[in-house]
Design a protein around this motif. Structure first.
Motif, PDB file in Angstrom:
ATOM      1  N   ALA A  34       0.830  -1.206   0.000  1.00  0.00           N
ATOM      2  CA  ALA A  34       0.000   0.000   0.000  1.00  0.00           C
ATOM      3  C   ALA A  34       0.862   1.253   0.000  1.00  0.00           C
ATOM      4  N   ILE A  35       1.929   1.254   0.816  1.00  0.00           N
ATOM      5  CA  ILE A  35       2.838   2.406   0.838  1.00  0.00           C
ATOM      6  C   ILE A  35       3.520   2.581  -0.522  1.00  0.00           C
ATOM      7  N   GLY A  36       3.936   1.450  -1.130  1.00  0.00           N
ATOM      8  CA  GLY A  36       4.567   1.510  -2.440  1.00  0.00           C
ATOM      9  C   GLY A  36       3.627   2.046  -3.500  1.00  0.00           C
ATOM     10  N   PHE A  37       2.373   1.620  -3.471  1.00  0.00           N
ATOM     11  CA  PHE A  37       1.383   2.109  -4.438  1.00  0.00           C
ATOM     12  C   PHE A  37       1.148   3.599  -4.242  1.00  0.00           C
ATOM     13  N   TRP A  38       1.020   4.005  -2.976  1.00  0.00           N
ATOM     14  CA  TRP A  38       0.827   5.423  -2.654  1.00  0.00           C
ATOM     15  C   TRP A  38       2.004   6.254  -3.165  1.00  0.00           C
ATOM     16  N   TRP A  39       3.209   5.794  -2.894  1.00  0.00           N
ATOM     17  CA  TRP A  39       4.393   6.513  -3.371  1.00  0.00           C
ATOM     18  C   TRP A  39       4.433   6.569  -4.895  1.00  0.00           C
ATOM     19  N   GLY A  40       4.051   5.474  -5.544  1.00  0.00           N
ATOM     20  CA  GLY A  40       4.111   5.406  -6.996  1.00  0.00           C
ATOM     21  C   GLY A  40       3.180   6.392  -7.675  1.00  0.00           C
TER      22      GLY A  40
END
Length: 267
Positions: A34-40
């Motif tokens: 979820a953090i990776g998707f948000w950052w992306g």
């Protein structure tokens, strides 16, 4: 023979430990994704939102200034007060409704009536009649928690297997023993489902109440940040509410597992 038994116990303990760690590992993987998707999506400018690093930096600033701890303490105090009062009132009322027909006939129409009225719609009335202090906020949280839990408790009582009740009667159990040994244990899973639903309703209600009339709290902080288009602060409040709600829900789940060890569960 004792050596073999000890080995078997060690193997069983390791399997149990692995089974307990698996959900935690999956939770961490989901959180990381979820953090990776948000950052992306923020790095690619797909949406006009602050990224994780910016929100984290803002959280550090709010903690250092003392604002975030104050807001957390204010919202937690309101949620816990209203939620605990609501649950404490709902459980006995739910048992009375489920066990005594006349009580159910008297109370259920009011319960169903107020269930159809969103607690958020009562906030303006509560503020007008109770003022803008803590009383209206705690009241609407109490109402939201009470309505969720009382229906679940009532459903738990009427869902108890009548065979168990008949068997207890045959063995000479009076109403007190029947409640203590049969009705309450069989209703606990339903009650705790209502508690979890009530907890979510309590957080949703407190945020709405703080948006209307408050001087501190996570909802109040979001309203103030909206006026200045301070998206990082809004995200900090949202994430904080989610984390607090998740932690409280996990506590309820742990309590449920402890109180319903007798219940067969799907893996």
């Amino acid at each position: 023979m004792s050596t073999l038994t000890t080995k078997d116990e060690d193997i069983a303990a390791k399997r149990l430990s692995s089974a307990n760690l698996a959900p935690i590992a999956l939770n961490l993987i989901a959180f990381t994704l979820a953090i990776g998707f948000w950052w992306g999506i923020t790095a690619a400018k797909l949406v006009v939102l602050p990224g994780p690093a910016e929100v984290f930096q803002r959280a550090i600033e709010l903690i250092a200034s003392g604002q975030l701890p104050l807001d957390i303490a204010s919202s937690l105090r309101r949620v816990l007060t209203g939620f605990l009062l609501g649950v404490a009132a709902a459980i006995p009322v739910g048992f009375l409704m489920g066990w005594y027909g006349p009580v159910r006939a008297l109370i259920e129409p009011y319960i169903q009536f107020f269930r159809m009225v969103p607690p958020l719609a009562i906030i303006p009335l509560a503020i007008v009649t109770m003022g803008i202090d803590e009383a209206p906020k705690v009241f609407v949280i109490f109402l939201a928690s009470f309505l969720s839990c009382v229906v679940a408790t009532y459903q738990g009582v009427i869902s108890v297997d009548r065979t168990l009740i008949s068997a207890a009667r045959v063995l000479g159990a009076n109403d007190g023993v029947l409640f203590h040994r049969v009705i309450i244990p069989a209703s606990i899973p339903f009650i705790l489902v209502g508690v979890r639903i009530g907890l979510g309703s309590a957080w949703a209600t407190v945020v709405a109440a703080e948006l209307i009339a408050a001087q501190s709290g996570l909802g109040f902080r979001m309203q103030q940040a909206q006026l200045y288009y301070d998206l990082p602060t809004i995200f900090v409040s949202l994430v904080t509410i989610g984390i607090l709600g998740l932690l409280m829900d996990r506590i309820v789940q742990a309590t449920e597992r402890r109180l319903t060890r007798w219940q067969e569960r799907a893996r």
